[in-house]
Design a protein around this motif. Structure first.
Motif, PDB file in Angstrom:
ATOM      1  N   ASP A 248      33.074  52.285  48.226  1.00  0.00           N
ATOM      2  CA  ASP A 248      32.353  53.407  48.809  1.00  0.00           C
ATOM      3  C   ASP A 248      31.407  52.881  49.894  1.00  0.00           C
ATOM      4  N   LYS A 249      31.247  53.633  50.991  1.00  0.00           N
ATOM      5  CA  LYS A 249      30.489  53.069  52.118  1.00  0.00           C
ATOM      6  C   LYS A 249      29.023  52.796  51.758  1.00  0.00           C
TER       7      LYS A 249
ATOM      8  N   ASN B  49      24.181  59.838  57.689  1.00  0.00           N
ATOM      9  CA  ASN B  49      24.323  61.286  57.544  1.00  0.00           C
ATOM     10  C   ASN B  49      24.421  61.989  58.889  1.00  0.00           C
ATOM     11  N   LEU B  50      23.826  61.380  59.926  1.00  0.00           N
ATOM     12  CA  LEU B  50      23.825  62.020  61.241  1.00  0.00           C
ATOM     13  C   LEU B  50      25.040  61.654  62.077  1.00  0.00           C
ATOM     14  N   GLU B  51      25.604  60.498  61.834  1.00  0.00           N
ATOM     15  CA  GLU B  51      26.680  60.057  62.715  1.00  0.00           C
ATOM     16  C   GLU B  51      27.666  59.160  61.987  1.00  0.00           C
ATOM     17  N   SER B  52      28.785  58.982  62.636  1.00  0.00           N
ATOM     18  CA  SER B  52      29.771  58.055  62.098  1.00  0.00           C
ATOM     19  C   SER B  52      29.503  56.684  62.694  1.00  0.00           C
ATOM     20  N   THR B  53      29.317  55.679  61.840  1.00  0.00           N
ATOM     21  CA  THR B  53      29.149  54.320  62.372  1.00  0.00           C
ATOM     22  C   THR B  53      30.484  53.573  62.340  1.00  0.00           C
ATOM     23  N   GLY B  54      31.529  54.282  61.976  1.00  0.00           N
ATOM     24  CA  GLY B  54      32.874  53.722  62.111  1.00  0.00           C
ATOM     25  C   GLY B  54      33.290  53.889  63.564  1.00  0.00           C
ATOM     26  N   ILE B  55      33.576  52.780  64.247  1.00  0.00           N
ATOM     27  CA  ILE B  55      33.904  52.893  65.686  1.00  0.00           C
ATOM     28  C   ILE B  55      35.418  52.955  65.905  1.00  0.00           C
ATOM     29  N   GLY B  56      36.169  53.041  64.824  1.00  0.00           N
ATOM     30  CA  GLY B  56      37.623  53.070  64.935  1.00  0.00           C
ATOM     31  C   GLY B  56      38.187  51.660  64.909  1.00  0.00           C
ATOM     32  N   LEU B  57      39.520  51.566  64.966  1.00  0.00           N
ATOM     33  CA  LEU B  57      40.230  50.282  64.961  1.00  0.00           C
ATOM     34  C   LEU B  57      39.959  49.482  63.688  1.00  0.00           C
ATOM     35  N   GLY B  58      39.553  50.164  62.612  1.00  0.00           N
ATOM     36  CA  GLY B  58      39.294  49.470  61.344  1.00  0.00           C
ATOM     37  C   GLY B  58      37.952  48.763  61.293  1.00  0.00           C
ATOM     38  N   VAL B  59      37.003  49.229  62.112  1.00  0.00           N
ATOM     39  CA  VAL B  59      35.698  48.565  62.197  1.00  0.00           C
ATOM     40  C   VAL B  59      34.569  49.569  61.978  1.00  0.00           C
TER      41      VAL B  59
ATOM     42  N   ASP C 272      36.033  54.089  53.772  1.00  0.00           N
ATOM     43  CA  ASP C 272      35.936  55.274  54.626  1.00  0.00           C
ATOM     44  C   ASP C 272      34.538  55.380  55.244  1.00  0.00           C
ATOM     45  N   PHE C 273      34.442  55.157  56.550  1.00  0.00           N
ATOM     46  CA  PHE C 273      33.178  55.300  57.272  1.00  0.00           C
ATOM     47  C   PHE C 273      33.213  56.511  58.206  1.00  0.00           C
ATOM     48  N   ASN C 274      34.075  57.471  57.916  1.00  0.00           N
ATOM     49  CA  ASN C 274      34.194  58.695  58.733  1.00  0.00           C
ATOM     50  C   ASN C 274      34.453  58.385  60.210  1.00  0.00           C
TER      51      ASN C 274
ATOM     52  N   PRO D 270      40.318  53.872  57.770  1.00  0.00           N
ATOM     53  CA  PRO D 270      39.263  53.149  57.036  1.00  0.00           C
ATOM     54  C   PRO D 270      38.830  51.889  57.783  1.00  0.00           C
ATOM     55  N   ALA D 271      37.652  51.406  57.418  1.00  0.00           N
ATOM     56  CA  ALA D 271      37.134  50.177  58.032  1.00  0.00           C
ATOM     57  C   ALA D 271      37.468  48.986  57.138  1.00  0.00           C
TER      58      ALA D 271
END
Lengths: 137, 151
Positions: free
Chosen positions: B21-22, B54-64, B89-91, B97-98
């Motif tokens: 869990d993140k 809660n305010l933003e996704s810190t997952g930047i994509g590409l599994g990171v 899952d970092f949204n 997923p990261a």
């Protein structure tokens, strides 16, 4: 009634960029909308400075993110590569943007307005007063 | 400006994150930063991190994912790195997923260093070669060597 739930903000450095970001964040806070902060690195001509350009792009995106955090605005960062107008139009369509906020002078207005699937607002530094009005109300 | 590789201590590199869990992942990655004195007030630090999540996704994509916070609860800018085999899952906007997670902690008054560190890590992690090399690294020293090579 039209809902503005997703604002697409094109992020640029400089006065006009700061004005557009301030205006978009103030509006988003007032409406409870999410902001998608977008920048496109124009890499159509490969140069030795591409790495620096990408780092500079992330820097301005994270500066807006930090401001959004201070103002309790929900925000997502999107970094694209290629023709900025083309990428911006794709992001607006891809994330179902309701309104596009662009710094004055960033793009030829007619081209972007014609191609964008959502209305476009160009914001200049003089509009900082309007953003202040959103915050005070 | 301090290099990313200099902000990443060997004891803050977890080659196999256990949590799924993140929030638990962030706690797991924070542990070495608390133990080495980077984070001085655990609860205030988590409050800042969780408010941002809660305010933003810190997952930047590409599994990171790059969870981060700038708060008075941090004594100096530092990074922790973790690798998840299962993914977390970092949204992320790309819905994936990261597998590689950098946690960035910075003091309230070091905004420029904080922004630059975020920008450098984000730029670094968009490079396919860097992500592949981080996935293959066998030791914390190899992780640091990869960061040094691509930053």
């Amino acid at each position: 009634m039209m809902q503005l739930e997703r604002l697409i903000l094109y992020v640029l450095p400089g006065r006009e960029g700061e004005a557009a970001a301030g205006w978009a964040l103030a509006l988003a806070r007032r409406l409870g909308a999410r902001v998608f902060a977008v920048h496109a690195v124009d890499d159509r001509e490969q140069t030795a400075g591409d790495q620096e350009s990408e780092e500079a792009a992330w820097k301005i995106l994270y500066e807006v993110e930090d401001d959004a955090f201070e103002e309790d605005v929900k925000l997502s960062l999107v970094l694209e590569q290629g023709d900025p107008v083309e990428r911006l139009v794709e992001v607006v369509a891809g994330y179902s943007g309701d309104l596009v906020v662009v710094p004055a002078g960033a793009f030829p207005p007619a081209e972007l307005v014609r191609r964008s699937p959502a209305p476009v607002v160009f914001v200049g530094s003089a509009a900082a007063e309007a953003a202040r009005g959103f915050k005070e109300e | 400006m301090t290099k990313v590789s200099e902000l990443l201590a060997r004891d803050a590199i977890l080659l196999q994150i256990e949590s799924r869990d993140k929030i638990d992942v962030i706690r797991e990655l924070s542990r070495p930063l608390i133990e080495n004195g980077t984070v001085t007030d655990e609860e205030t630090f988590f409050e800042a991190i969780l408010r941002r999540e809660n305010l933003e996704s810190t997952g930047i994509g590409l599994g990171v994912a790059i969870p981060h916070a700038r708060t008075p609860a941090v004594a100096r800018t530092a990074l922790a790195f973790g690798r998840s085999e299962a993914g977390v899952d970092f949204n992320s906007l790309d819905g994936k997923p990261a597998f590689l997670v950098f946690l960035i902690a910075a003091p309230e008054d070091r905004k420029t260093e904080y922004i630059m560190t975020l920008a450098r890590v984000s730029r670094l992690m968009r490079r396919d070669e860097a992500r592949i090399a981080l996935n293959r690294a066998q030791t914390p020293n190899e992780v640091i060597a990869v960061v040094q090579q691509y930053e």
